[in-house]
Design an enzyme around this catalytic site. Sequence first.
Site, PDB file in Angstrom:
ATOM      1  N   SER A  56      39.069  40.439  40.585  1.00  0.00           N
ATOM      2  CA  SER A  56      39.448  41.740  41.148  1.00  0.00           C
ATOM      3  C   SER A  56      38.229  42.321  41.869  1.00  0.00           C
ATOM      4  CB  SER A  56      39.877  42.689  40.023  1.00  0.00           C
ATOM      5  OG  SER A  56      38.752  43.005  39.215  1.00  0.00           O
ATOM      6  N   ASP A  93      42.156  39.190  43.638  1.00  0.00           N
ATOM      7  CA  ASP A  93      43.273  39.910  43.025  1.00  0.00           C
ATOM      8  C   ASP A  93      43.272  41.360  43.536  1.00  0.00           C
ATOM      9  OD1 ASP A  93      45.376  40.261  41.212  1.00  0.00           O
ATOM     10  OD2 ASP A  93      44.059  40.699  39.513  1.00  0.00           O
ATOM     11  N   HIS A  94      44.391  41.831  44.030  1.00  0.00           N
ATOM     12  CA  HIS A  94      44.531  43.222  44.486  1.00  0.00           C
ATOM     13  C   HIS A  94      43.501  43.651  45.539  1.00  0.00           C
ATOM     14  CE1 HIS A  94      47.736  44.207  41.684  1.00  0.00           C
ATOM     15  NE2 HIS A  94      47.060  43.567  40.761  1.00  0.00           N
ATOM     16  N   ASP A 115      46.956  43.981  48.852  1.00  0.00           N
ATOM     17  CA  ASP A 115      47.936  44.803  48.152  1.00  0.00           C
ATOM     18  C   ASP A 115      48.146  46.106  48.895  1.00  0.00           C
ATOM     19  OD1 ASP A 115      49.481  46.267  46.481  1.00  0.00           O
ATOM     20  OD2 ASP A 115      48.188  46.106  44.721  1.00  0.00           O
ATOM     21  N   GLU A 145      52.417  42.221  48.684  1.00  0.00           N
ATOM     22  CA  GLU A 145      53.211  42.830  47.604  1.00  0.00           C
ATOM     23  C   GLU A 145      54.176  43.872  48.141  1.00  0.00           C
ATOM     24  OE1 GLU A 145      51.162  43.917  43.995  1.00  0.00           O
ATOM     25  OE2 GLU A 145      52.772  45.253  43.325  1.00  0.00           O
ATOM     26  N   HIS A 189      50.901  46.626  34.556  1.00  0.00           N
ATOM     27  CA  HIS A 189      49.529  46.227  34.225  1.00  0.00           C
ATOM     28  C   HIS A 189      49.041  46.838  32.914  1.00  0.00           C
ATOM     29  CE1 HIS A 189      49.371  45.315  38.622  1.00  0.00           C
ATOM     30  NE2 HIS A 189      48.750  44.263  38.136  1.00  0.00           N
ATOM     31  N   SER A 235      51.105  40.033  30.881  1.00  0.00           N
ATOM     32  CA  SER A 235      50.577  39.804  29.528  1.00  0.00           C
ATOM     33  C   SER A 235      51.650  40.130  28.496  1.00  0.00           C
ATOM     34  CB  SER A 235      49.332  40.677  29.291  1.00  0.00           C
ATOM     35  OG  SER A 235      48.206  40.042  29.858  1.00  0.00           O
ATOM     36  N   ILE A 276      47.822  36.924  34.311  1.00  0.00           N
ATOM     37  CA  ILE A 276      47.529  37.315  32.925  1.00  0.00           C
ATOM     38  C   ILE A 276      46.054  37.688  32.807  1.00  0.00           C
ATOM     39  CG2 ILE A 276      47.424  36.495  30.524  1.00  0.00           C
ATOM     40  CD1 ILE A 276      49.830  34.623  31.304  1.00  0.00           C
ATOM     41  N   SER A 278      45.166  41.040  30.612  1.00  0.00           N
ATOM     42  CA  SER A 278      45.028  41.847  29.386  1.00  0.00           C
ATOM     43  C   SER A 278      45.053  41.006  28.118  1.00  0.00           C
ATOM     44  CB  SER A 278      46.129  42.902  29.319  1.00  0.00           C
ATOM     45  OG  SER A 278      46.016  43.768  30.425  1.00  0.00           O
TER      46      SER A 278
HETATM   47  P1  13P Z   1      48.162  42.146  32.761  1.00  0.00           P
HETATM   48  O1  13P Z   1      47.457  43.451  32.674  1.00  0.00           O
HETATM   49  O2  13P Z   1      49.556  42.234  32.227  1.00  0.00           O
HETATM   50  O3  13P Z   1      47.406  41.028  32.142  1.00  0.00           O
HETATM   51  O4  13P Z   1      48.316  41.789  34.328  1.00  0.00           O
HETATM   52  C1  13P Z   1      47.238  41.260  35.059  1.00  0.00           C
HETATM   53  C2  13P Z   1      47.462  41.262  36.530  1.00  0.00           C
HETATM   54  O5  13P Z   1      48.547  41.473  37.031  1.00  0.00           O
HETATM   55  C3  13P Z   1      46.312  40.968  37.378  1.00  0.00           C
HETATM   56  O6  13P Z   1      46.603  41.111  38.731  1.00  0.00           O
HETATM   57  O1  G3H Z   2      45.520  43.999  37.863  1.00  0.00           O
HETATM   58  C1  G3H Z   2      44.376  44.208  37.537  1.00  0.00           C
HETATM   59  C2  G3H Z   2      43.598  43.164  36.808  1.00  0.00           C
HETATM   60  O2  G3H Z   2      43.940  43.138  35.447  1.00  0.00           O
HETATM   61  C3  G3H Z   2      42.129  43.362  37.034  1.00  0.00           C
HETATM   62  O3  G3H Z   2      41.665  44.488  36.382  1.00  0.00           O
HETATM   63  O4  G3H Z   2      40.484  45.826  38.137  1.00  0.00           O
HETATM   64  O5  G3H Z   2      39.959  46.122  35.695  1.00  0.00           O
HETATM   65  O6  G3H Z   2      39.233  44.048  36.891  1.00  0.00           O
HETATM   66  P1  G3H Z   2      40.244  45.175  36.805  1.00  0.00           P
HETATM   67 ZN    ZN Z   3      48.008  42.656  39.175  1.00  0.00          ZN
END
Ligand code: 13P
Ligand code: G3H
Ligand code: ZN
Length: 330
Positions: A56, A93-94, A115, A145, A189, A235, A276, A278
């Site tokens: 992320s 990610d995102h 995103d 997304e 999330h 998760s 996944i 969390s």
């Molecule tokens: P969780 O918080 O359910 O693990 O999702 C993680 C996620 O979507 C990361 O982009």
């Molecule tokens: O969707 C978010 C992911 O779980 C990453 O989380 O931005 O705290 O690293 P973070």
């Molecule tokens: Zn996510």
Amino acid sequence: MVSYKELGLVNSKELFKKAVDGGYAIPAFNFNNMEQLQAIVAACVETKSPVIMQVSSGARKYANQTLLRYMAQGAVQYAKELGYEIPIVLHLDHGDSFELCKDCIESGFSSVMIDGSHLPYEENVALTKQVVDYAHQHDVTVEGELGILAGIEDDVVAETHTYTEPDEVVDFVTRTGVDSLAISIGTSHGAYKFTPEQCTRNEQGVLVPPPLRFDILEEIEKRIPGFPIVLHGSSSVPQEYVDTINKYGGQLEDSIGIPEEQLRKAAKSAVCKINIDSDGRLAMTAAVREVFATQPAEFDPRKYLGPAREALKKLYMHKTENVLGSAGKA
Ligand code: 13P
Ligand code: G3H
Ligand code: ZN
């Protein structure tokens, strides 16, 4: 500019095609540090699973972008050293801006998510297309997304789900050229997805949350058959981790995650990437708290990060073997 190809990574195109055709999903596990990376690679090599290691923007700030690139390169070598070569994707990610995606592409990422789900539709299309146009020049795959997940993502908080609108998906994927689409069908999330009050008890007395909206997923699949779909917020919040954390001094509130049977069902459809994060955080925290509480004289970080890494590896192996169905597909 460093190309992911020089680092031994792959983009997600082939992996997603095989996963959609084969009725399984590729795990997308987040990492921020060495122990998480080691656990991801060791678990996926041992179960012969392809893997998406995702970072992320917060992780990038935490770990340092240069170090991350070498860590990903190291992961490829580490997998070989463990004796089995698996396809590894390094994914943003995102991603929230064109500049961040471009930066990642130029520093060795093989896949990025842009995103724009919180933006008005036309702005989401324009931003996603801008990223796709740049990424595809470098053979990097892009995830977009549509729809908004409830919960917290970085600094953005949404109280309720905005489910993906099936009528928008054809227009979105054709105009943007994205390679995969993250959708909102009831996942969220973080560790607090559903409260006990939102759940009902099944015959075994287990609290079961409202089911994912498989009807929306089916509608989406009808409109874009075979197109790779991504599930965020997947998760399952295993109760054993929550119990261990609280037993050893933690103060987590009651929370219920996404039941693994529902993820298994989703993995058999066009859902080919399941995110996944969390569950890994909970597994690590439970293991560290247990060492702190039961061996209070211990102060060598290897003595608590080692068990945390083992707990993570066990979790990831369980996900590839019993939930996503990706074990044996590398
Ligand atoms: P969780 O918080 O359910 O693990 O999702 C993680 C996620 O979507 C990361 O982009
Ligand atoms: O969707 C978010 C992911 O779980 C990453 O989380 O931005 O705290 O690293 P973070
Ligand atoms: Zn996510």
